[in-house]
Scaffold this motif. Sequence first.
Motif: not given
Length: 215
Positions: A119-121, A111, A136, A133, A129, A109, A116-117
Amino acid sequence: MKVVLLGATGKVGAPVREELLARGHDVTAVVRDATRLPAETAAFRHRPGDVFDDAFLTDALAGAQVVVCSVALRDAAQRGRIPVELIRGVARVSAAIGARLVALGGAGSLRTATGEDLVDTAGFPAAARPESLGFREALHGLIDDAPPELVWTVVSPPMSIEVDGPRTGSYRVADDTLITDDRGDSRISAADLAVAVVDEVESPRHPRRRFTVGY
């Protein structure tokens, strides 16, 4: 200080346990398997049980001034359990007994430099994941819905926790941004992560918010 430590035999939990004991705290270790713990002493007790069992959790946390939650959900016995379910239950009991909560969260979580966080990269490991998630969601749940009487803190580690790394007693701190060193690595030893956690236990500097550490 009376501290209840959930997950006292894990990669982070074990160093936190040793750091707490070295600093003279009264520690109750809540684990599923107490055979993995050092022998009990006057200042160190075992409480084997299931942290997802509300009745057990309420009893195990009784008398705590601070609850440290360092439960990993990666092994066979815990796989599929939801971090937000765990944190919500621990937060509820901690609030009811007036204990502070210091919870270990994931790095996902945090940045990144792109905004981006983590986990989202694109390069984030798929296997990590679901847990990231979940942590987060647990963090957002504390921010939005924690009981007003609960003083909570979430400690997010960097990307890499070096199990056998040295205890230097030195680390850097940020709020929500992933910390990297001069080489671009995001790392800390498990021993120094434990130092940061116990520093927060002793001298709370991040009430009702998250912080992260790294070299």
